[in-house]
Write a protein that holds these residues in place. Structure first.
Motif, PDB file in Angstrom:
ATOM      1  N   THR A  24       0.847  -1.191   0.000  1.00 17.14           N
ATOM      2  CA  THR A  24       0.000   0.000   0.000  1.00 17.14           C
ATOM      3  C   THR A  24       0.884   1.243   0.000  1.00 17.14           C
ATOM      4  O   THR A  24       1.881   1.289   0.708  1.00 17.14           O
ATOM      5  N   VAL A  40      -8.170   7.747  -1.492  1.00 20.63           N
ATOM      6  CA  VAL A  40      -7.735   7.825  -2.889  1.00 20.63           C
ATOM      7  C   VAL A  40      -6.327   8.396  -2.904  1.00 20.63           C
ATOM      8  O   VAL A  40      -6.082   9.464  -2.354  1.00 20.63           O
ATOM      9  N   HIS A  41      -5.391   7.677  -3.532  1.00 24.63           N
ATOM     10  CA  HIS A  41      -3.996   8.092  -3.552  1.00 24.63           C
ATOM     11  C   HIS A  41      -3.591   8.449  -4.976  1.00 24.63           C
ATOM     12  O   HIS A  41      -3.895   7.722  -5.917  1.00 24.63           O
ATOM     13  N   HIS A  58      -1.807  -5.179  -6.497  1.00 24.26           N
ATOM     14  CA  HIS A  58      -1.944  -4.182  -5.436  1.00 24.26           C
ATOM     15  C   HIS A  58      -3.138  -4.521  -4.558  1.00 24.26           C
ATOM     16  O   HIS A  58      -4.091  -5.164  -5.012  1.00 24.26           O
ATOM     17  N   GLU A  60      -5.008  -2.189  -3.567  1.00 25.75           N
ATOM     18  CA  GLU A  60      -5.975  -1.183  -3.989  1.00 25.75           C
ATOM     19  C   GLU A  60      -6.385  -1.421  -5.438  1.00 25.75           C
ATOM     20  O   GLU A  60      -5.628  -2.006  -6.214  1.00 25.75           O
ATOM     21  N   GLN A  62      -7.016   0.399  -9.119  1.00 24.00           N
ATOM     22  CA  GLN A  62      -6.317   1.547  -9.676  1.00 24.00           C
ATOM     23  C   GLN A  62      -6.801   1.892 -11.079  1.00 24.00           C
ATOM     24  O   GLN A  62      -7.247   1.025 -11.837  1.00 24.00           O
ATOM     25  N   VAL A  64      -5.114   3.516 -14.283  1.00 24.48           N
ATOM     26  CA  VAL A  64      -3.788   3.836 -14.815  1.00 24.48           C
ATOM     27  C   VAL A  64      -3.960   4.597 -16.123  1.00 24.48           C
ATOM     28  O   VAL A  64      -4.616   4.112 -17.056  1.00 24.48           O
ATOM     29  N   TRP A  89      -8.545   0.241 -16.090  1.00 26.03           N
ATOM     30  CA  TRP A  89      -8.970  -0.008 -14.712  1.00 26.03           C
ATOM     31  C   TRP A  89      -8.458  -1.385 -14.306  1.00 26.03           C
ATOM     32  O   TRP A  89      -8.710  -2.375 -14.986  1.00 26.03           O
ATOM     33  N   THR A 108      -1.629   7.829 -11.990  1.00 30.30           N
ATOM     34  CA  THR A 108      -2.391   6.705 -11.452  1.00 30.30           C
ATOM     35  C   THR A 108      -3.186   7.121 -10.234  1.00 30.30           C
ATOM     36  O   THR A 108      -2.686   7.834  -9.362  1.00 30.30           O
ATOM     37  N   LEU A 109      -4.435   6.666 -10.187  1.00 30.97           N
ATOM     38  CA  LEU A 109      -5.286   6.867  -9.025  1.00 30.97           C
ATOM     39  C   LEU A 109      -5.486   5.521  -8.357  1.00 30.97           C
ATOM     40  O   LEU A 109      -5.913   4.557  -9.006  1.00 30.97           O
ATOM     41  N   TYR A 110      -5.150   5.420  -7.072  1.00 36.32           N
ATOM     42  CA  TYR A 110      -5.331   4.191  -6.305  1.00 36.32           C
ATOM     43  C   TYR A 110      -6.530   4.374  -5.364  1.00 36.32           C
ATOM     44  O   TYR A 110      -6.617   5.379  -4.655  1.00 36.32           O
ATOM     45  N   ASP A 112      -8.732   2.778  -2.259  1.00 35.54           N
ATOM     46  CA  ASP A 112      -8.881   1.802  -1.188  1.00 35.54           C
ATOM     47  C   ASP A 112     -10.236   1.116  -1.321  1.00 35.54           C
ATOM     48  O   ASP A 112     -11.246   1.762  -1.654  1.00 35.54           O
TER      49      ASP A 112
END
Length: 283
Positions: A24, A40-41, A58, A60, A62, A64, A89, A108-110, A112
């Motif tokens: 993570t 959201v990372h 991962h 999470e 994501q 990309v 996705w 990239t959006l990760y 949870d």
């Protein structure tokens, strides 16, 4: 409120999973006024052409996106070509590898899993898919990395991104990969040389089966006939070339891929993607 995060990727070896799990994201400040909403990372990284991120997963989910450049994402189910007008996705705990085909600016959006569940965003997100990136989605993703963002603006942008994901799945750049060993070997032979004219009888002998059995396997494993699957592989190769070589002409590409004429190539390209090669390349 969390600072924008960047992936630190120690690989955790487990006795259960052979595929490494990338940890993570460890929270670390990159630029003080970059913000991401809780759960959201946001990760911004550039990768050079030729780099490969070996199979991993991962915890999470994501999204990309390469704001510039082209990548290829491979999962157990298939191979996705991701030029700049696409985003992929990847659900949590799904094995995937990434090959950088042209220098990319990856954004990239990760997500949870508790966040997705709380926001009731699980529908349609259990499997990998590629979406066509509209101008609105493009700008929303880039705006998330704006140093001037407030928490409220970031939350609105994340919601906008999620809404855009549900527009339509775009499978034009997807080549399904069979799992049956003989069929898989045949598929990889074609993918290693998509410009070749592959005869199913010869291919069947190479992998130790009959043409009839191989034909049936392709249909069962990929939901495409052998001929249609090979065409999809050639069109994916064409998309890759158009995305990474601005100097290639449609005529050159048609000849290299074994099409008898430019109209025949354009018709096949349109059948798979809904656009002509010229329209796709924006020429």
């Amino acid at each position: 409120m969390l600072p924008m995060t960047v992936l630190e990727t120690p690989i955790l070896e487990t006795p259960i999973l052979e595929t490494p799990i990338l940890e993570t994201p460890v929270l670390r400040e990159v630029r003080g006024n970059h913000r991401s909403t809780a759960g959201v990372h946001l990760v911004a990284r550039d990768y050079p052409r030729g780099l490969r991120l070996d199979p991993h997963m991962h915890r999470e989910a994501q999204l990309v996106y390469a704001a510039r450049g082209t990548m290829q994402v491979t999962t157990p189910g298939g191979r996705w070509l991701v030029p700049p007008d696409r985003a992929v996705w990847v659900p949590a705990h799904l094995e995937h590898a990434i090959d950088v085909l042209a220098d990319i600016e990856m954004r990239t959006l990760y997500f949870d899993l508790p966040w997705l569940k709380r926001e009731q965003r699980n529908d349609g997100l259990a499997k990998e898919f590629v979406v066509r990136v509209s101008p609105l989605l493009h700008q929303a993703i880039l705006a998330l990395f704006d140093a001037r963002n407030t928490e409220e603006r970031t939350e609105l942008l994340v919601r906008l991104v999620m809404l855009e994901l549900h527009q339509a799945e775009d499978s034009a750049t997807f080549v399904p990969l069979p799992r049956e060993p003989r069929c898989r070997r045949a598929a990889m032979i074609v993918l290693d040389d998509p410009t070749g004219l592959h005869d199913i009888d010869t291919l069947a002998r190479e992998v130790g089966t009959s043409a009839r059995t191989l034909s049936r396997l392709f249909s069962t494993e990929t939901q495409l006939s052998f001929k249609s699957w090979c065409q999809r592989a050639r069109i994916a190769a064409a998309i890759q070339r158009l995305s990474t070589d601005a100097g290639v002409s449609v005529k050159q590409l048609a000849t290299q891929l074994g099409y008898a004429s430019v109209p025949a190539f354009s018709a096949a390209f349109r059948h798979v993607t809904g656009r002509t090669p010229t329209e796709f390349a924006g020429k």
